[in-house]
Scaffold this motif. Structure first.
Motif, PDB file in Angstrom:
ATOM      1  N   ALA B 359       0.769  -1.254  -0.025  1.00  0.00           N
ATOM      2  CA  ALA B 359       0.075  -0.064  -0.008  1.00  0.00           C
ATOM      3  C   ALA B 359       0.924   1.109   0.028  1.00  0.00           C
ATOM      4  N   ASP B 362       2.154   1.647  -3.388  1.00  0.00           N
ATOM      5  CA  ASP B 362       1.433   2.153  -4.540  1.00  0.00           C
ATOM      6  C   ASP B 362       1.410   3.737  -4.362  1.00  0.00           C
ATOM      7  N   SER B 363       1.480   4.096  -2.963  1.00  0.00           N
ATOM      8  CA  SER B 363       1.439   5.642  -2.878  1.00  0.00           C
ATOM      9  C   SER B 363       2.970   6.340  -3.383  1.00  0.00           C
ATOM     10  N   SER B 366       2.754   6.147  -7.206  1.00  0.00           N
ATOM     11  CA  SER B 366       1.899   7.354  -7.570  1.00  0.00           C
ATOM     12  C   SER B 366       2.646   8.682  -7.845  1.00  0.00           C
ATOM     13  N   ASN B 381       7.961  -1.079 -10.396  1.00  0.00           N
ATOM     14  CA  ASN B 381       6.566  -2.179 -10.109  1.00  0.00           C
ATOM     15  C   ASN B 381       6.969  -3.495 -10.770  1.00  0.00           C
ATOM     16  N   CYS B 414      -3.195  -6.283  -5.155  1.00  0.00           N
ATOM     17  CA  CYS B 414      -2.454  -5.215  -4.994  1.00  0.00           C
ATOM     18  C   CYS B 414      -1.380  -4.841  -6.153  1.00  0.00           C
ATOM     19  N   ASN B 417      -2.968  -3.944  -9.351  1.00  0.00           N
ATOM     20  CA  ASN B 417      -3.550  -2.465  -8.993  1.00  0.00           C
ATOM     21  C   ASN B 417      -2.662  -1.449  -9.433  1.00  0.00           C
ATOM     22  N   ILE B 418      -1.352  -1.545  -8.908  1.00  0.00           N
ATOM     23  CA  ILE B 418      -0.405  -0.566  -8.964  1.00  0.00           C
ATOM     24  C   ILE B 418      -0.137   0.268 -10.460  1.00  0.00           C
ATOM     25  N   SER B 421      -3.108   2.715 -10.469  1.00  0.00           N
ATOM     26  CA  SER B 421      -2.794   3.777  -9.614  1.00  0.00           C
ATOM     27  C   SER B 421      -1.596   4.683 -10.441  1.00  0.00           C
TER      28      SER B 421
END
Lengths: 309, 846
Positions: B359, B362-363, B366, B381, B414, B417-418, B421
């Protein structure tokens, strides 16, 4: 006007002892070369300006006298006006570029009533007094000249100077002396230290060169001199082109000035002829090109093509 | 010469004895002299140490004395107040005792704190490198507390000293010292509690990260001496030291079982947060700052400028190298810490911790995308995913296809999903990118100011271009007194840098991401982990959906920044977004094929409640794609997906259908829901026939009919064949909007829209009452559907039942229903009407 009909000038064209060509500052030398390079198309040839014309107007006899006068500058006679005018203007520009003014002795051709020649002479050791020019002969050159001084009446001398719009004589000489101020290869002490493998901690050559280049660029701003630096190390591409066009403007001003001065001389010598140049960009034309370039209306290639011979 | 003076005496013994004695004496003297000298040097060294100690403590002592003087001075003005309130200090002994007590408390606390630290150091930090041990000594809270305690103690001593020197007792000192003493005691309680945390060295990582942030800030234009190479180098070195400590700490943590769980994960999260902060700050660090690690690169002799060549020749030296900077040096040191944390925790099956770290990642990614570094974000990634998948798939032996752990599914989700994002963050950022913004920002740059270009929110990738411009425009300012290069020129150079990065980012979004997803899917498929595969497919589908939703925006941005160029010959990047878009379409077809594969759909049927219904989602998506392939006559997609979709619908029905009696109302409702996929299938099949005739492509209908025929020919069980009739009958039995009816209406509207494109002719009614339009098409079915202004009343189900299903003799016949009868009537009438129209037309032409 009455002039001596000796066929040979009295003035000394060059004092060998004062020659500085060997140890002239490299930057100054490059600048002088670039000032007079192609003020007019060399040999009168240009592909970019097909409408270019350089003519001597007037009666045939006056035209011939004018041509002979121009030819005397280099002892070379051209049949075509264009070539003769172009090369002579370039030569006068070269003469001017060394000291910011040029002197020519007006000599009547032997055996010709109204035929004149121009003999260039050095402006070194030249004093002007009312009605006369006096050339003081350096001691070292006495053996060649065998005179201490030479007196020339002002009426026998044609003087041409750098135009005021380009700084005049004084301004031009200031430029030359300022260009000598920095050795672009680094200060002397640093060069000595480098040979000795010493390093001065607070000295930065990059900074020094940067300052020197900026200074030289500033000093020669009116001339648009690019210091023969075609890299983009200090200039944007735009600025580089701006400089080249500014140089073309300076050349246009110099060209017009020289032509005007020759025309004045012809009148002074009662030669009813006149030099006319057409088809080359004037200073105003070049200024307009600069304006269009700044507004993004002209491409770089078109802008350069508009001013390059 | 000296040797020869004694030459006549050497023959006498006395001489040698005297010489020996003199030698011994001399030795003793020298020994003493040496001892004295050594002692002197030692004393000198000690006094130097003492002086150094005074120097170190001088400032603190001065502050203590100054505070005491201030109290003394203030106190003299407060006597009337004390008298008014009747305040006093009993006597000297009480006053001195209070101060001495507080000093004593301070001394004890100092001793206790360092004892505790020594114990912790002995127990935990004995076998760690110096830089880690050093962290304990630099522990921020403890250091601050110790400084306060030392100050209070010193102040107390100063106040005692003042009194002993005969100065007045300071009334104010009593409450001040009492309060400070209280702070001292309460602080010690808190510090004592905190001391337990120090057994975990990763807690100290926060201090390192704070230090790193401080060094980063000092390298930015906000920092002191940011433009000075010496300060930049200093920041680089200090940060390098802090990074090394962090790496050592992570190495220790990963090896120790008690540290490689939550403490290590917190460390990795902290590192991710720092990296996100650093990504944002990089745009304020000059790209040639010595903050970045430098590498020297030698140039070609013949490509170097004249001055440097002349200098090199004249001095006989080589040309000075140019410096290149590694702008990823911090990231290269820190990213492995995060990867190691993920790897260790996956091995230990601490899935929640891995999800927490992901998580934060991911931030971070982003944030990178918001800074326009999409390519870099995808590259990292990819590394993360490789580590995660390696860890997860290594546990494959324990999992059958239907016994996936929900935690693994969450982690795969997750990871997949990256990219979404990253893409969304980039698209949000890039939506502000336009020519006008660049112009405005450039207009406000103060070129003469060293900070000018860094304060206009240009992203880090624009900095090399802006710095290049800055150097040259400042040259213009010096030489010409004003910027000569006009704003449009400056803007075009910056736009070129923007376009370069835009192109790279688009390539990353459109080309790198499908490569990533494909790689992940291949890896997962090899290990037969359908749920993980489904999670990745689902996210990839979402990814492309989001990209396609915003693709027009990307095209508009590209057109804006790359249009209307002035500078000739500039190496402008080229990108073809429509071409990239076609690539997406191909990729989507591939995903659809994977989605519709029976293997996956069937294997996902047994679904735990806490797992998403990927099978349902995929079936729905494939149905939509089949409809689009019919509308656009994409036979390849139809061929590859219709059969799996057909069986997927049957499987879905089977899964949803109620097992109770059909007459119960609730069971009926449940059956209606279960029948929805069957109804969808029949609706789509009907449209298959319609579009087959619309496009004049018999193959389209053959694909659909072939699958139906194969099934109905092979399936002889009447109850299974009756499913279709029953589904229609039950769905239409009530006057209500059937389940998924809205979704099928969307198809219906789309069909009408498509048929609007057909050619029509306006003709007069035979009675000359009104004008009507005739659709020009060979197929009566198409004409019936296209004829009405507001679209046809009929749908695909009507077509399918009346034109295929009802015509099969082996199907149990249910009443056709008025809608299908109506359709048959309309078709018959339409044929007759069209024939008349054509005949009339022929007559006119003759």
């Amino acid at each position: 006007m009455r002039v001596p009909s000796e066929g040979k000038g009295r003035a000394v064209s060059l004092f060998p002892s004062l020659s500085t060509r060997g140890d002239i500052n490299q930057t100054v030398f490059m600048f002088i070369e670039d000032v007079h390079l192609a003020v007019m198309p060399i040999g009168g040839r240009t592909d970019k300006f097909p409408d270019f014309s350089a003519t001597i107007t007037g009666q045939a006899s006056d035209r011939k006298r004018a041509l002979l006068l121009l030819a005397s500058l280099k002892n070379r006679y051209h049949d075509g006006d264009k070539e003769a005018i172009s090369d002579r203007v370039n030569e006068i520009a070269e003469h001017l570029s060394w000291r910011g003014r040029a002197f020519y002795e007006i000599v009547q051709n032997a055996g010709e009533q109204n035929g004149y020649s121009l003999h260039g002479f050095t402006s070194a050791h030249l004093i002007r007094v009312p009605g006369f020019y006096i050339q003081l002969v350096p001691l070292a050159d006495y053996k060649y000249v065998e005179k201490r001084f030479i007196v020339l009446p002002s009426k026998l001398v044609w003087e041409i100077t750098m135009p005021r719009c380009l700084g005049g004589v004084r301004g031009y000489r200031t430029v030359l002396s300022r260009l000598k101020r920095f050795d672009i290869l680094g200060p002397k002490f640093w060069q000595r230290d480098l040979e000795m493998r010493k390093r001065m901690p607070n000295f930065s050559l990059i900074e020094y060169v940067g300052i020197a280049e900026a200074y030289q660029s500033r000093v020669t701003k009116e001339w648009g001199w690019n210091r023969r630096d075609y890299t983009l190390e200090n200039n944007t591409e735009y600025y580089s082109i701006y400089k080249r066009i500014t140089r073309a403007r300076a050349q246009a001003l110099l060209r017009t000035h020289i032509i005007n001065e020759i025309n004045k001389l012809l009148r002074r010598l009662s030669i009813a002829a006149r030099i006319e140049i057409n088809g080359l960009p004037s200073a105003d034309d070049v200024s307009k090109i600069l304006g269009d370039l700044a507004a993004g209306k002209l491409s770089f290639t078109r802008a350069l093509d508009s001013v390059s011979f | 010469m000296q040797k020869y003076i004694f030459l006549p005496l050497i023959q006498f013994k006395l001489f040698w004895k005297a010489k020996s004695l003199a030698g011994r004496l001399l030795f003793r003297l020298k020994r003493r002299a040496y001892g004295g000298r050594s002692k002197w040097q030692e004393e000198k060294a000690k006094s130097r140490s003492l002086a150094q100690l005074f120097r170190i403590t001088g400032a603190s002592v001065l502050w203590g004395i100054l505070a005491a003087i201030v109290l003394q001075l203030i106190d003299s003005f407060l006597y009337p107040v004390y008298e008014y309130f009747g305040l006093s200090v009993a006597d000297d002994s009480t006053y001195i005792t209070l101060l001495a007590t507080i000093c004593g408390i301070g001394g004890v606390f100092i001793a206790l704190y360092y004892t505790a630290i020594s114990n912790i150091g002995g127990a935990i930090y004995a076998h760690v490198p110096n830089n880690i041990r050093d962290l304990l000594a630099r522990e921020r809270v403890g250091s601050v507390y110790m400084n306060i305690v030392a100050f209070i103690t010193l102040l107390g001593l100063c106040l005692i000293g003042f009194r002993l020197l005969g100065l007045q007792r300071i009334f104010l000192a009593v409450p001040v010292m009492a309060i400070l003493g209280g702070v001292c005691i309460l602080g010690f309680v808190r510090l004592g509690q905190r001391a337990f945390y120090l057994f975990d060295p990763t807690v100290l990582a926060n201090n390192i990260i704070l230090e790193l942030s401080h060094f980063v800030e000092s390298a930015t234009v906000q920092g002191f001496g940011w433009n000075n190479p010496s300060f930049q180098t200093h920041a680089n070195r200090r940060a390098g030291g802090a990074l090394d400590t962090l790496i050592t700490l992570s190495s220790i943590s990963s090896k120790a079982d008690h540290l490689n769980g939550k403490p290590f994960a917190q460390l990795a999260c902290g590192v991710s947060k720092f990296l996100a902060y650093y990504a944002k700050e990089k745009k304020r660090i000059p790209s040639d700052s010595k903050w970045y690690e430098a590498k020297y690169v030698y140039r070609d002799y013949y490509r170097t400028g004249d001055i440097e060549v002349s200098l090199s020749h004249d001095t006989g030296t080589v040309i000075q190298p140019t410096v290149e900077y590694n702008r990823l040096w911090v990231e290269e040191k820190l990213r492995p810490i995060i990867l190691e944390c993920i790897q260790v925790n996956l091995e230990k099956k601490r899935f929640q911790l891995v999800t927490d770290v992901l998580a934060f990642l991911d931030s971070y990614l982003s944030a990178l995308a918001r800074e326009g570094e999409v390519e870099q974000a995808f590259a990292f990634n990819s590394e993360i995913a490789a580590t995660v998948l390696r860890g997860m798939l290594a546990q494959g032996e324990e999992h059958g296809p239907n016994s996936e752990r929900v935690e693994n599914l969450a982690i795969a989700d997750c990871i997949a999903n990256i990219p979404i994002s990253i893409a969304l963050s980039y698209l949000a950022m890039v939506s502000y990118l336009n020519k006008e913004t660049i112009f405005t920002r450039l207009r406000h740059i103060q070129w003469h100011s060293p900070k000018g270009i860094y304060s206009r929110q240009f992203l880090a990738y624009c900095l090399p271009c802006l710095e290049w411009l800055k150097k040259r425009i400042r040259f213009e300012l010096v030489t010409d007194g004003r910027p000569i290069s006009p704003p449009w020129y400056q803007a075009e150079l910056v736009l070129q840098a923007e376009a370069e990065q835009f192109k790279k980012n688009c390539e990353a979004l459109f080309e790198a991401s499908p490569r990533l997803y494909s790689k992940w899917l291949d890896l997962i498929a090899k290990k037969n982990r359908p749920w993980l595969e489904a999670a990745v497919i689902s996210r990839e589908w979402e990814y492309w959906h989001k990209i396609l939703f915003q693709i027009e925006k990307l095209v508009a941005i590209w057109d804006d920044i790359s249009g209307e160029r002035h500078i000739d010959g500039i190496d402008w990047p080229e990108t073809n977004i429509p071409e990239l878009q076609r690539g997406i379409s191909e990729r989507q077809k591939k995903i659809l094929k994977v989605m519709s594969e029976k293997g996956i759909l069937s294997s996902l049927q047994v679904r735990p409640e806490d797992f998403p219904d990927y099978a349902g989602q995929f079936l729905h998506n494939v149905g939509e794609a089949i409809f689009s392939s019919m509308v656009d006559l994409d036979l390849n997609t139809l061929r590859s997906t219709f059969k799996p979709y057909f069986y997927g619908c049957l499987l879905q029905f089977d899964k949803l259908r109620p097992l109770g009696p059909v007459d119960a109302w609730r069971t009926q409702q449940a059956f209606k829901i279960a029948a929805a996929p069957i109804i969808d299938l029949m609706d789509l099949s009907g449209y298959g026939l319609l579009f087959s005739e619309f496009h004049g492509s018999r193959d389209l209908w053959e694909v659909v009919k072939g699958v139906w025929n194969d099934f109905l020919d092979a399936e002889k069980a009447p109850e299974k064949r009756a499913v279709f009739s029953a589904s229609v009958g039950l769905t239409e039995s009530a006057f209500e909007l059937p389940h998924r009816g809205t979704l099928r209406t969307k198809w219906h509207i789309e069909v009408n829209r498509k048929l609007e494109s057909l050619e029509r002719e306006e003709v007069q009614d035979y009675r000359n009452y009104y004008r009507e339009s005739v659709v020009i098409h060979q197929s009566p079915l198409v004409r019936v559907f296209a004829r009405e202004m507001l679209g046809s009343f009929h749908d695909g189900i009507d077509i399918f039942i009346s034109q295929y299903f009802y015509k099969r003799s082996d199907i149990q016949r249910l009443p056709l229903g008025w809608r299908r009868l109506e359709l048959q009537n309309e078709l018959a009438k339409e044929e007759e009407r069209y024939r008349e129209y054509m005949n009339a037309k022929k007559g006119e032409s003759q």
